[in-house]
Design an enzyme around this catalytic site. Structure first.
Site, mmCIF file in Angstrom:
data_model
loop_
_atom_site.group_PDB
_atom_site.id
_atom_site.type_symbol
_atom_site.label_atom_id
_atom_site.label_comp_id
_atom_site.label_asym_id
_atom_site.label_seq_id
_atom_site.Cartn_x
_atom_site.Cartn_y
_atom_site.Cartn_z
ATOM 1 N N HIS A 1 5.000 -6.021 10.981
ATOM 2 C CA HIS A 1 5.588 -5.209 9.790
ATOM 3 C C HIS A 1 6.041 -3.880 10.568
ATOM 4 O O HIS A 1 5.401 -3.326 11.415
ATOM 5 C CB HIS A 1 4.872 -5.210 8.649
ATOM 6 C CG HIS A 1 3.694 -4.470 9.042
ATOM 7 N ND1 HIS A 1 3.355 -3.158 9.057
ATOM 8 C CD2 HIS A 1 2.231 -5.123 9.180
ATOM 9 C CE1 HIS A 1 2.090 -3.048 9.232
ATOM 10 N NE2 HIS A 1 1.539 -3.950 9.327
ATOM 11 N N ARG B 1 6.470 0.158 10.447
ATOM 12 C CA ARG B 1 5.524 1.150 10.320
ATOM 13 C C ARG B 1 5.356 1.571 8.659
ATOM 14 O O ARG B 1 6.220 1.735 7.880
ATOM 15 C CB ARG B 1 6.013 2.563 10.975
ATOM 16 C CG ARG B 1 4.740 3.683 10.919
ATOM 17 C CD ARG B 1 5.229 4.785 11.651
ATOM 18 N NE ARG B 1 5.881 5.750 10.777
ATOM 19 C CZ ARG B 1 6.305 6.847 11.004
ATOM 20 N NH1 ARG B 1 5.988 7.424 12.316
ATOM 21 N NH2 ARG B 1 6.869 7.677 10.042
ATOM 22 N N ASN C 1 -0.119 3.552 8.282
ATOM 23 C CA ASN C 1 -0.079 3.777 9.671
ATOM 24 C C ASN C 1 0.100 5.359 10.098
ATOM 25 O O ASN C 1 -0.484 5.891 11.024
ATOM 26 C CB ASN C 1 1.144 2.851 10.383
ATOM 27 C CG ASN C 1 0.941 1.443 10.174
ATOM 28 O OD1 ASN C 1 1.721 0.525 10.030
ATOM 29 N ND2 ASN C 1 -0.444 0.996 10.407
ATOM 30 N N GLU D 1 -3.264 -10.207 7.091
ATOM 31 C CA GLU D 1 -4.305 -9.116 7.734
ATOM 32 C C GLU D 1 -5.722 -9.715 7.990
ATOM 33 O O GLU D 1 -6.233 -10.557 7.066
ATOM 34 C CB GLU D 1 -4.268 -7.871 7.140
ATOM 35 C CG GLU D 1 -4.938 -6.697 7.851
ATOM 36 C CD GLU D 1 -4.262 -6.475 9.237
ATOM 37 O OE1 GLU D 1 -4.788 -7.249 9.954
ATOM 38 O OE2 GLU D 1 -3.584 -5.483 9.744
#
Length: 241
Positions: free
Chosen positions: A9, A11, A15, A90
């Site tokens: 994905h 930013r 992040n 994730e």
């Protein structure tokens, strides 16, 4: 020889602020991430994708939507939207979720994550072992490979939008590397990693690609794809035309 485009994905707000988002809901692309997603989508719009598979988290859904939007009105437009698969979601970081990375770097577990990740299970309710993350992601990709090949032929190409640690674990599997070495792999936001799954082995064609032409990924006009069953070319071959 199913080819998979793995896209991290773009930013996110997490992040850019140095926070480990994990499965925190409501983490979206920041302005830079939206630009990255649009640029990546335009760059690969010429590729004949059979499907787009995505992590359920918002940042991956946004990135996948950019990919689909760029294909509207083209001969490579997809009838279906992105297909969600939690197995490419994730890693579940447990108590580490939502914490600043600079704070986590002081945790004794951080060194184990860096040097012996196969031994790590993240602490707290729902914390996941990195080896479990890798296993579920590999299972997902192999399941999708079979499905895509059955529906679209063995030379089909599709995209999986996922997360940095997940893609790193998939690359380690494809390279035959132990999970303890996966921290040697870099996967940047909105980078493109390409793995072809042949009859005998996977082949990593691109890793952490953040720019440039993808013309070399187009099927050859004469329909030939080099040695049968994805065999390696002795001597290295001539590369993309």
């Amino acid at each position: 020889m199913t080819t998979v485009l793995f896209v991290r994905h773009g930013r996110t707000t997490a992040n850019s602020s140095g926070v480990l988002a994990g499965w925190t809901p409501g983490v979206f692309l920041d302005d830079r991430g939206e630009e990255q997603a649009a640029a990546l989508a335009a760059r690969i719009a010429e590729l004949p994708l059979a499907a787009v598979v995505t992590s359920p988290l918002e940042r991956c859904r946004q990135t996948s939507e950019a990919v689909l939007t760029a294909r509207l009105g083209t001969k490579f437009a997809l009838d279906a939207g992105a297909q969600v698969d939690e197995r490419v979601g994730e890693c579940r970081y447990g108590d580490w979720t939502g914490q600043e990375l600079k704070k986590l770097a002081e945790d004794p577990l951080w060194k184990t994550v860096q040097t012996h990740p196969s031994a790590v299970t993240f602490p707290g309710p729902g914390g996941e072992a990195l080896r479990t993350t890798q296993a579920r992601a590999v299972d997902a990709v192999r399941d999708w490979n079979e499905r895509i090949a059955a529906e679209h032929g063995p030379e089909a190409m599709y995209l999986v939008c996922s997360h940095g640690d997940v893609i790193k674990a998939l690359v380690a599997d494809a390279l035959g590397m132990h999970l303890d070495l996966f921290q040697r792999i870099q996967v940047d936001p909105c980078s493109l990693t390409v793995i072809t799954y042949g009859a005998h082995r996977p082949t990593v064609g691109r890793l952490n690609d953040t720019g440039g032409s993808v013309a070399g990924l187009l099927p050859p006009p004469d329909g030939r794809h080099g040695p049968a069953s994805g065999d390696a070319v002795v001597g290295g071959g001539a590369g993309a035309p």
